[in-house]
Design an enzyme around this catalytic site. Sequence first.
Site, mmCIF file in Angstrom:
data_model
loop_
_atom_site.group_PDB
_atom_site.id
_atom_site.type_symbol
_atom_site.label_atom_id
_atom_site.label_comp_id
_atom_site.label_asym_id
_atom_site.label_seq_id
_atom_site.Cartn_x
_atom_site.Cartn_y
_atom_site.Cartn_z
ATOM 1 N N THR A 87 0.823 -1.221 0.000
ATOM 2 C CA THR A 87 0.000 0.000 0.000
ATOM 3 C C THR A 87 0.852 1.265 0.000
ATOM 4 O O THR A 87 0.314 2.357 -0.070
ATOM 5 C CB THR A 87 -0.884 0.037 1.253
ATOM 6 O OG1 THR A 87 -0.035 0.069 2.410
ATOM 7 C CG2 THR A 87 -1.812 -1.150 1.311
ATOM 8 N N ARG A 88 2.167 1.095 0.116
ATOM 9 C CA ARG A 88 3.116 2.205 0.223
ATOM 10 C C ARG A 88 3.005 2.920 1.571
ATOM 11 O O ARG A 88 3.623 3.951 1.792
ATOM 12 C CB ARG A 88 2.972 3.213 -0.924
ATOM 13 C CG ARG A 88 2.959 2.629 -2.297
ATOM 14 C CD ARG A 88 4.263 2.516 -3.027
ATOM 15 N NE ARG A 88 5.122 3.672 -2.918
ATOM 16 C CZ ARG A 88 6.445 3.573 -2.889
ATOM 17 N NH1 ARG A 88 7.026 2.403 -2.946
ATOM 18 N NH2 ARG A 88 7.192 4.635 -2.816
ATOM 19 N N ILE A 89 2.214 2.388 2.500
ATOM 20 C CA ILE A 89 2.174 2.923 3.858
ATOM 21 C C ILE A 89 3.156 2.072 4.665
ATOM 22 O O ILE A 89 2.788 1.143 5.372
ATOM 23 C CB ILE A 89 0.738 2.889 4.439
ATOM 24 C CG1 ILE A 89 -0.196 3.692 3.536
ATOM 25 C CG2 ILE A 89 0.730 3.438 5.866
ATOM 26 C CD1 ILE A 89 -1.654 3.611 3.944
#
Length: 123
Positions: A87-89
């Site tokens: 999620t790129r988080i």
Amino acid sequence: VRVEGRVEKVPEEESDSYFHSRPLESQIGSSVSAQSTPIPSRETLTQRELQLTAEYGDGKKELPRPSHWGGYVVIPESVEFWQGQTTRIHDRIHFRRPRSGEQPDGVMLHQGESGWVYERLSP
């Protein structure tokens, strides 16, 4: 993992001790290769290996540590663990020494061990 801190050359005696704690084949390999320097051919390495094995391979004489072989130690000032997410988080946990007057609050800044603190960073 990201580590930041001071780098110090390991004392000669410590390099000697570590070099001689390694298997003889590893000592010979390290002595044969001045790592990352140009050589004319693989045969150069092979011939040097044969010479050193003939001279030191029976273990009766100690192979001297090559002058180009030694170690460095990093004295960390901060360490960050980063784990990517689809999620790129991403997860980022940063360990460091507290700044002057800074106190852990248990919410944003947490108490670690041995005087260190840690905090979660935005990705």
